[in-house]
Design a protein around this motif. Sequence first.
Motif, PDB file in Angstrom:
ATOM      1  N   HIS A  81       0.817  -1.214   0.000  1.00  0.00           N
ATOM      2  CA  HIS A  81       0.000   0.000   0.000  1.00  0.00           C
ATOM      3  C   HIS A  81       0.852   1.266   0.000  1.00  0.00           C
ATOM      4  N   SER A  82       2.128   1.156  -0.371  1.00  0.00           N
ATOM      5  CA  SER A  82       3.038   2.285  -0.174  1.00  0.00           C
ATOM      6  C   SER A  82       3.514   2.925  -1.465  1.00  0.00           C
ATOM      7  N   ARG A  83       3.126   4.185  -1.651  1.00  0.00           N
ATOM      8  CA  ARG A  83       3.663   4.957  -2.777  1.00  0.00           C
ATOM      9  C   ARG A  83       5.133   5.280  -2.529  1.00  0.00           C
ATOM     10  N   VAL A  84       5.518   5.397  -1.240  1.00  0.00           N
ATOM     11  CA  VAL A  84       6.921   5.664  -0.929  1.00  0.00           C
ATOM     12  C   VAL A  84       7.779   4.495  -1.414  1.00  0.00           C
ATOM     13  N   ALA A  85       7.332   3.285  -1.127  1.00  0.00           N
ATOM     14  CA  ALA A  85       8.118   2.119  -1.547  1.00  0.00           C
ATOM     15  C   ALA A  85       8.215   2.052  -3.065  1.00  0.00           C
ATOM     16  N   ARG A  86       7.091   2.266  -3.766  1.00  0.00           N
ATOM     17  CA  ARG A  86       7.132   2.186  -5.233  1.00  0.00           C
ATOM     18  C   ARG A  86       8.105   3.207  -5.816  1.00  0.00           C
ATOM     19  N   SER A  87       8.125   4.410  -5.232  1.00  0.00           N
ATOM     20  CA  SER A  87       9.027   5.443  -5.748  1.00  0.00           C
ATOM     21  C   SER A  87      10.471   5.152  -5.348  1.00  0.00           C
ATOM     22  N   ASP A  88      10.669   4.751  -4.094  1.00  0.00           N
ATOM     23  CA  ASP A  88      12.030   4.513  -3.603  1.00  0.00           C
ATOM     24  C   ASP A  88      12.711   3.367  -4.340  1.00  0.00           C
ATOM     25  N   VAL A  89      11.973   2.289  -4.586  1.00  0.00           N
ATOM     26  CA  VAL A  89      12.570   1.145  -5.282  1.00  0.00           C
ATOM     27  C   VAL A  89      13.139   1.614  -6.617  1.00  0.00           C
ATOM     28  N   GLN A  90      12.344   2.416  -7.338  1.00  0.00           N
ATOM     29  CA  GLN A  90      12.800   2.872  -8.657  1.00  0.00           C
ATOM     30  C   GLN A  90      13.997   3.808  -8.537  1.00  0.00           C
ATOM     31  N   ALA A  91      13.922   4.765  -7.603  1.00  0.00           N
ATOM     32  CA  ALA A  91      15.000   5.748  -7.485  1.00  0.00           C
ATOM     33  C   ALA A  91      16.289   5.072  -6.998  1.00  0.00           C
ATOM     34  N   PHE A  92      16.186   4.263  -5.950  1.00  0.00           N
ATOM     35  CA  PHE A  92      17.390   3.654  -5.371  1.00  0.00           C
ATOM     36  C   PHE A  92      18.090   2.751  -6.391  1.00  0.00           C
ATOM     37  N   THR A  93      17.304   1.960  -7.118  1.00  0.00           N
ATOM     38  CA  THR A  93      17.943   1.026  -8.047  1.00  0.00           C
ATOM     39  C   THR A  93      18.493   1.758  -9.268  1.00  0.00           C
ATOM     40  N   LYS A  94      17.809   2.800  -9.706  1.00  0.00           N
ATOM     41  CA  LYS A  94      18.355   3.571 -10.829  1.00  0.00           C
ATOM     42  C   LYS A  94      19.680   4.222 -10.439  1.00  0.00           C
ATOM     43  N   LEU A  95      19.810   4.552  -9.160  1.00  0.00           N
ATOM     44  CA  LEU A  95      21.032   5.204  -8.692  1.00  0.00           C
ATOM     45  C   LEU A  95      22.084   4.182  -8.271  1.00  0.00           C
ATOM     46  N   MET A  98      -9.349  -2.810 -11.031  1.00  0.00           N
ATOM     47  CA  MET A  98      -8.737  -3.372 -12.234  1.00  0.00           C
ATOM     48  C   MET A  98      -8.334  -4.809 -11.954  1.00  0.00           C
ATOM     49  N   HIS A  99      -7.731  -5.451 -12.944  1.00  0.00           N
ATOM     50  CA  HIS A  99      -7.226  -6.817 -12.780  1.00  0.00           C
ATOM     51  C   HIS A  99      -6.025  -6.802 -11.836  1.00  0.00           C
ATOM     52  N   GLU A 100      -5.966  -7.806 -10.966  1.00  0.00           N
ATOM     53  CA  GLU A 100      -4.810  -7.906 -10.073  1.00  0.00           C
ATOM     54  C   GLU A 100      -3.684  -8.649 -10.762  1.00  0.00           C
ATOM     55  N   GLY A 101      -2.537  -7.995 -10.843  1.00  0.00           N
ATOM     56  CA  GLY A 101      -1.400  -8.625 -11.507  1.00  0.00           C
ATOM     57  C   GLY A 101      -0.221  -7.680 -11.540  1.00  0.00           C
ATOM     58  N   ALA A 102       0.647  -7.895 -12.520  1.00  0.00           N
ATOM     59  CA  ALA A 102       1.864  -7.090 -12.603  1.00  0.00           C
ATOM     60  C   ALA A 102       1.545  -5.611 -12.791  1.00  0.00           C
ATOM     61  N   VAL A 103       0.532  -5.308 -13.602  1.00  0.00           N
ATOM     62  CA  VAL A 103       0.238  -3.894 -13.887  1.00  0.00           C
ATOM     63  C   VAL A 103      -0.358  -3.217 -12.650  1.00  0.00           C
ATOM     64  N   SER A 104      -1.319  -3.860 -12.002  1.00  0.00           N
ATOM     65  CA  SER A 104      -1.916  -3.246 -10.811  1.00  0.00           C
ATOM     66  C   SER A 104      -0.863  -3.075  -9.727  1.00  0.00           C
ATOM     67  N   SER A 105       0.050  -4.026  -9.633  1.00  0.00           N
ATOM     68  CA  SER A 105       1.098  -3.929  -8.602  1.00  0.00           C
ATOM     69  C   SER A 105       2.009  -2.740  -8.876  1.00  0.00           C
ATOM     70  N   ARG A 106       2.311  -2.544 -10.153  1.00  0.00           N
ATOM     71  CA  ARG A 106       3.189  -1.441 -10.526  1.00  0.00           C
ATOM     72  C   ARG A 106       2.489  -0.097 -10.336  1.00  0.00           C
ATOM     73  N   LEU A 107       1.209  -0.035 -10.704  1.00  0.00           N
ATOM     74  CA  LEU A 107       0.482   1.238 -10.644  1.00  0.00           C
ATOM     75  C   LEU A 107      -0.024   1.553  -9.232  1.00  0.00           C
ATOM     76  N   GLY A 108       0.032   0.586  -8.345  1.00  0.00           N
ATOM     77  CA  GLY A 108      -0.496   0.829  -7.007  1.00  0.00           C
ATOM     78  C   GLY A 108      -2.011   0.961  -7.020  1.00  0.00           C
ATOM     79  N   MET A 109      -2.655   0.045  -7.730  1.00  0.00           N
ATOM     80  CA  MET A 109      -4.121   0.055  -7.801  1.00  0.00           C
ATOM     81  C   MET A 109      -4.638  -1.226  -7.171  1.00  0.00           C
ATOM     82  N   PRO A 110      -5.705  -1.126  -6.395  1.00  0.00           N
ATOM     83  CA  PRO A 110      -6.284  -2.354  -5.858  1.00  0.00           C
ATOM     84  C   PRO A 110      -6.883  -3.186  -6.988  1.00  0.00           C
ATOM     85  N   GLY A 111      -6.465  -4.432  -7.077  1.00  0.00           N
ATOM     86  CA  GLY A 111      -6.899  -5.275  -8.184  1.00  0.00           C
ATOM     87  C   GLY A 111      -7.707  -6.466  -7.713  1.00  0.00           C
ATOM     88  N   GLN A 112      -8.527  -6.995  -8.623  1.00  0.00           N
ATOM     89  CA  GLN A 112      -9.225  -8.248  -8.320  1.00  0.00           C
ATOM     90  C   GLN A 112      -8.587  -9.362  -9.131  1.00  0.00           C
TER      91      GLN A 112
END
Lengths: 314, 424
Positions: free
Chosen positions: A163-177, B188-202
């Motif tokens: 549920h973390s936008r911080v984690a999604r952003s940090d993973v990308q930034a840290f690994t790119k760096l 949306m569908h739960e999978g690689a895209v939802s995980s990347r976008l941070g969207m709750p998926g089914q």
Amino acid sequence: MRHLLSIADLDRSDLESLLNLTDRFVEVSRRPIRNVPALRGRTVVSLFFEDSTRTRLSFETAAKRLGADVMTFSVGTSSVKKGESLRDTVETISAFGIDAIVVRHASSGVPSTIRRWTSAAILNGGDGWHQHPTQALLDSYTIRSHFGSLDGLRIAIVGDIKHSRVARSDVQAFTKLGAEVVLVAPPTLLPPSLEGWPVTVSHDLDAVVGTIDVCYLLRMQRERMVEALVPSLREYAQRFGLSPERADRLGERAIIMHPGPMNRGVEISPEAADRPNAVVTEQVANGVAVRQAALFRLLGTESQLESLEPKGTS
Amino acid sequence: MTVEFVIKGGRVIDASGESFADVVVRDGEIVGVGPDLSAARTIDAAGCVVAPGLVDLHTHLREPGKEEAETVESGSRAAALGGYTAVLAMPNTTPAIDCASVVRDVQELGRRAACDVEVAGAITVGRAGEQLSPMGEMADLGVRIFTDDGTGVQDIRLMRRALEYAKGLGVTLAQHCEVSELSAGTCMHEGAVSSRLGMPGQPAEAEELMVMRDIALARMTGARMHFLHLSTAGSVAMVAGAKAAGLPVTCEAAPHHFTLTDECVESFDAVFKVHPPLRTAGDVDAVRAGLVSGSIDAIATDHAPHPAHEKERPFDEAPPGMLGLEYALALALTELGMDIADVLALLSWRPAAIAGIADTHGAIAVGRPANLCVIDPNHDWTIDGSGGASRSSNVPYVGRTVRGKVRHTIHRGAPTVLDYELQK
């Protein structure tokens, strides 16, 4: 750079250039007069649909120190409460004549969506579980200031990754760096799929804590109990919290980070939070300079960089 | 006054085969099929395919209750442009079509429409999933398919009873398969895209668990069951298995589930939000294969209009659904790589049989009502965002070039579309 929406849009040189620019603003912040007129006459709106006093104040402080005019659109007392649509809100604000919108929204994708309705530059101040790019920049800056570079560092991000936008952003930034990232969480707090994520995963903090340079703890929200994602905060703290014993096992130079606000006693013990290698307030301080850099990159011009040079040093 | 015309120079295709033939229509009825026929008026079909009118098993006409998005009239005009002569109106209106009086209202509106409007009734009162609706009184008015579409009937005991009761009426129950415990709060569908976008998926399993359950209930009750808009590889395989085992089940797939994937959501544009959600490329391949093999019986549009301002909301808050009536045939012809006769089976005579209207739709023969569409299979066109005749414009295919377009549509002997233009 037209907008700052996601770390995914930036490559390593973009990130380094922003961090280098941040150095300049950190230097400015050490002067007796912290303000520079680099964005004088520009107007920045903070449009926060979700409460976040810290991020909003940090952005507003950054804009004011650059000499910009700041408008705060507070959703709680506004037309949004009367049912105004996102589009109408953005078009109305834009009609005032503005240069940038800092937007925070509980729904992923809103900063990207509102580009259609304004000519202003958009800075993502956090959208849903998706992205929080300035947080990733300030975290990267803080790590860089301690280690000189992120290259070859091993960074653990611990907790509610899902549920973390911080984690999604940090993973990308840290690994790119150039850093290596290990995510540490129970499977229930990881995204359903990590396909394409340049990370390793562990479910055992004890196995990881002795191997890392940075221990980045995420905030554990109480509503996760309701969703049956962990049995109890107590069990979470026991298995994934940074206890004093675990903090002792961190390397000599390792630092402890947290995006705030901390739940002392849950993801971090009070004792660990107060150790000298816990750099949480440094992160906050760097946040202002990073946001100055981001605003300047979007709204400023190269010639205005001169205005950052110290005056009257002769 | 007698109205007579001949559809001249086309290739006539229906379930019985194909031939180059002219079709003479008089006073709403087909009176001649054969070479070199003539009549007072000629409708040109040179180079075209003359097919039975298309039948959509899954249309949201939004009336009553959401007339800003669509009406029976506007939706039926969109249907006519798409080659349809009959649509099945879904009951998730406001109020829901869950009793005789609302059925009568929609049927009445349908009498003035540009195509036949068959009405689906709700399985439960208010589609709330708690109490059986009076299916008998609706069946007496001609309702042959019942569904709570928009949601599935979650309560297993209630679904069992509904199937048993429906069997006594000789009607079909249609299910929107989605287990709410796994889908609540998702967009949306739960999978690689939802995980990347941070969207709750089914997950795909939210659909598949209900497909599995309802196959078991169909086996147990012996009742007829139709599965709406299958979107996952697992669902397609399970329904194919149930058919192979001889169960009285049928299923449909929507055009967006054989053309679009969850990658579309990367744009955060809510035009790509739909239930069931856009799935993975693997699921799209499975749906295509199911259509080609015949394990999926029909293409049904799930035409779901929403006003622009609703679709401009943040992705997770926007309503699900997309338009389909004007694009289904062209997308099928362009994307599926099938013979046109096989595509027409999916769009016309097989859905006509499922809807219980095979006596009036799905065949071209002397003595039958003239429900026809004439298709130019080589007409290339680019889909624009205007939404055509629909009151809404939530079209997810904007900019896509497709091949094959409906040139004429004849509904009960009256041209509703001539040379690509609406006539009413």
